[in-house]
Design a protein around this motif. Structure first.
Motif, short mmCIF file in Angstrom:
data_model
loop_
_atom_site.label_atom_id
_atom_site.label_comp_id
_atom_site.label_asym_id
_atom_site.label_seq_id
_atom_site.Cartn_x
_atom_site.Cartn_y
_atom_site.Cartn_z
N PHE A 7 0.89 -1.15 0.00
CA PHE A 7 0.00 0.00 0.00
C PHE A 7 0.93 1.20 0.00
N ALA A 8 0.74 2.09 -0.97
CA ALA A 8 1.74 3.14 -1.21
C ALA A 8 1.14 4.54 -1.17
N PRO A 9 0.71 4.98 -0.01
CA PRO A 9 0.11 6.32 0.05
C PRO A 9 1.15 7.43 -0.02
N SER A 10 0.75 8.54 -0.59
CA SER A 10 1.59 9.75 -0.53
C SER A 10 1.14 10.49 0.73
N PRO A 11 2.07 10.84 1.62
CA PRO A 11 1.65 11.46 2.89
C PRO A 11 1.33 12.94 2.72
N THR A 12 0.35 13.22 1.89
CA THR A 12 -0.03 14.61 1.64
C THR A 12 -1.41 14.89 2.22
N GLY A 13 -1.96 13.95 2.96
CA GLY A 13 -3.26 14.13 3.59
C GLY A 13 -3.61 12.89 4.38
N ARG A 14 -4.77 12.91 5.01
CA ARG A 14 -5.23 11.76 5.79
C ARG A 14 -5.78 10.69 4.85
N LEU A 15 -5.80 9.47 5.33
CA LEU A 15 -6.43 8.40 4.55
C LEU A 15 -7.94 8.63 4.53
N HIS A 16 -8.56 8.22 3.45
CA HIS A 16 -10.02 8.27 3.38
C HIS A 16 -10.52 6.90 2.93
N VAL A 17 -11.81 6.80 2.86
CA VAL A 17 -12.42 5.49 2.62
C VAL A 17 -11.89 4.81 1.34
N GLY A 18 -11.57 5.62 0.34
CA GLY A 18 -11.05 5.04 -0.91
C GLY A 18 -9.68 4.40 -0.71
N ASN A 19 -8.76 5.11 -0.08
CA ASN A 19 -7.45 4.46 0.10
C ASN A 19 -7.43 3.46 1.25
N ILE A 20 -8.34 3.59 2.19
CA ILE A 20 -8.45 2.55 3.23
C ILE A 20 -8.83 1.23 2.54
N ARG A 21 -9.72 1.33 1.57
CA ARG A 21 -10.16 0.13 0.85
C ARG A 21 -8.99 -0.51 0.09
N THR A 22 -8.19 0.33 -0.57
CA THR A 22 -7.02 -0.20 -1.28
C THR A 22 -6.05 -0.87 -0.31
N ALA A 23 -5.82 -0.21 0.84
CA ALA A 23 -4.91 -0.79 1.84
C ALA A 23 -5.45 -2.14 2.31
N LEU A 24 -6.74 -2.15 2.61
CA LEU A 24 -7.35 -3.39 3.12
C LEU A 24 -7.23 -4.52 2.10
N HIS A 25 -7.53 -4.23 0.85
CA HIS A 25 -7.49 -5.30 -0.16
C HIS A 25 -6.06 -5.81 -0.37
N ASN A 26 -5.09 -4.94 -0.30
CA ASN A 26 -3.70 -5.40 -0.42
C ASN A 26 -3.30 -6.25 0.78
N TRP A 27 -3.76 -5.82 1.94
CA TRP A 27 -3.49 -6.61 3.16
C TRP A 27 -4.13 -7.98 3.04
N MET A 28 -5.37 -7.99 2.56
CA MET A 28 -6.10 -9.26 2.44
C MET A 28 -5.45 -10.19 1.42
N LEU A 29 -5.05 -9.59 0.30
CA LEU A 29 -4.43 -10.40 -0.75
C LEU A 29 -3.17 -11.09 -0.21
N ALA A 30 -2.37 -10.34 0.54
CA ALA A 30 -1.15 -10.91 1.11
C ALA A 30 -1.48 -11.97 2.17
N ARG A 31 -2.39 -11.62 3.09
CA ARG A 31 -2.74 -12.56 4.16
C ARG A 31 -3.34 -13.84 3.60
N LYS A 32 -4.20 -13.67 2.64
CA LYS A 32 -4.88 -14.84 2.08
C LYS A 32 -3.87 -15.86 1.55
N HIS A 33 -2.78 -15.35 0.97
CA HIS A 33 -1.80 -16.26 0.38
C HIS A 33 -0.58 -16.47 1.27
N GLY A 34 -0.71 -16.10 2.53
CA GLY A 34 0.41 -16.28 3.46
C GLY A 34 1.62 -15.46 3.07
#
Ligand code: GLU
Length: 448
Positions: A7-34
């Protein structure tokens, strides 16, 4: 091959629901496959990046339970980008340009006027050694573009969008480095994805054309022996929209702070965003193992996913109703124990409302006016009250028998006298919490 996502945010503002979703899906993709999930802080833009946002991003991910296995920072890797840049330059894949913003804007307008796509015309490629020397002598430092290979068609199988094809001749050679030497997003990102062994790049569909360009960058970097790795697989998820269209106007109210203030549980955000825009039903699933089990890019739709506050609230209250005492104990009013939590939990949309309902147990409660009939009934209730494991059912059974009342006239005056309200938690659970003496006193007061 172990799955590695980022998950590669630019620290130019707070996270919002759109990038939280991207972070979550990347986390899930990694966790799902160990595999591994990296947080990469894209802070090459020194002017707009802020340390407070880096900290806020970490804190928000932590609150959401989206915990990275490692963190990287682009500002600590600038030497790598220099090295990659030199490799591409030696391979003839980057070139210096001297146009000003105004010149570029003018060229764009002319092309549009002629009905041509408004892409860069590669004017700088026609400059001779002498032309360049003259520009430099005038004190004009170049910015740098990556030279797309027009003979190398761009195609990939997108994890969400299916087969993708781009004609490189229809794309602008992207600027990768500014005249002051600072980096734009494209090259550092490709370098990092290679260096960090990223196997899957999952991001919003606003990045599709960046991917087209970056695929040629990956190939060029590998060919220039900068790196030997395989280029990652790509998937672009459809964007989130609100009821009224774009979410961009109210993103400020769709971040973790605002959610927390509204009493939204991280588990509710995760349950909603895990499945929003997929063919799976959004359900109040608090168990991440279940969400991970069903997570599959093949279920992701291509249409924009609709984010609605009402749906988040619905998921949230259903999540609150499942939460165990230990999870919430430190947020409950003093004295409220496990039995209290269980009695009150089904009435809550948010944990913070527990105090309001707990007041029905501890008092003082709102005094009510009763008819003469009801007063007599409540006095009788005070007399008949007998304490047992289940005083409520014993009391209502005795009163039914004694008064001949049933349904609402049987129950409502009791609830009103005992709690001061017309509705609320299950009386069977509430009465033992109120306690015998207090309950008798409240009934007697109702009968006065
Ligand atoms: N820093 C970029 C952004 O926030 C990263 C995009 C990506 O490659 O995931 O848009």
């Amino acid at each position: 091959m172990t799955t590695v996502t980022r998950f590669a945010p630019s620290p130019t503002g707070r996270l919002h629901v759109g990038n939280i979703r991207t972070a979550l899906h990347n986390w899930m993709l990694a966790r799902k496959h160990g595999g591994k999930f990296l947080l990469r802080i894209d802070d090459t833009d020194a002017e707009r990046s802020r340390e407070e946002y880096v900290e806020a991003i970490r804190a928000d991910l932590d609150w959401l339970g989206i915990v990275p296995d490692a963190e990287e920072r682009q500002s600590a890797r600038l030497a790598k980008y220099d090295h990659a840049f030199e490799a591409l330059r030696a391979a003839g894949r980057v070139y210096p340009c001297y146009e000003t913003q105004q010149e570029l804007e003018l060229k764009r307008k002319i092309r549009l006027g002629r009905g041509l796509p408004p892409i860069y015309d590669r004017g700088a490629l026609a400059l001779s050694e002498g032309d360049r020397a003259a520009k430099e002598a005038e004190g004009i430092a170049p910015h740098w573009r990556f030279k797309l290979d027009h003979d190398e068609p761009i195609a990939w199988e997108d994890g969400v969008r299916g087969a993708q094809k781009f004609d490189p001749a229809q794309l602008s050679d992207p600027v990768i480095r500014r005249a002051d030497g600072s980096w734009l997003y494209m090259l550092p990102s490709a370098v990092d994805d290679l260096d960090m062994g990223i196997t899957d790049v999952l991001r919003g569909e606003d990045h599709v054309s960046n991917t087209a360009v970056q695929i040629q960058m990956f190939t060029a970097l590998i060919a220039a022996h900068y790196a030997a790795q395989q280029i990652p697989a790509f998937a672009h998820e459809a964007l989130l929209v609100g009821k009224e269209g774009k979410l961009s106007k109210r993103l400020g109210s769709l971040g973790c702070n605002a959610f927390r203030e509204r009493g939204i549980e991280p588990a509710a955000i995760v349950a909603l965003l895990a499945r929003l825009g997929t063919s799976l039903p959004v359900e109040p699933i608090a168990d991440r193992a279940v969400l991970l089990d069903t997570f599959d890019l093949a279920t992701f739709g291509r249409a924009p996913a609709r984010f609605e506050d009402a749906e988040l609230e619905r998921v949230n209250s259903a999540i609150v109703h499942q939460m165990g005492f230990a999870e919430v104990a430190d947020r409950l009013p003093k004295g409220m124990d496990e039995a209290g939590w269980h009695a009150i939990r089904p009435n809550l949309a948010h944990v913070s409302e527990a105090a309001e309902w707990w007041r029905l147990v501890t008092g003082p409660i709102e005094p009510r006016e009763f008819s003469a009939d009801d007063r007599a009934y409540l006095s009788e209730a005070a007399r008949l009250l007998e304490w047992s494991d289940d005083p409520w059912h014993a009391l209502t059974a005795a009163l039914k028998e004694a008064s001949g009342r049933k349904g609402k006239p049987l129950f409502l005056p009791l609830r009103q006298a005992l709690t001061g309200t017309d509705h609320g938690p299950d009386m069977g659970e509430l009465l033992p919490l109120i306690g015998e003496d207090e309950a008798r006193a409240r009934l007697a007061r109702g009968g006065e």
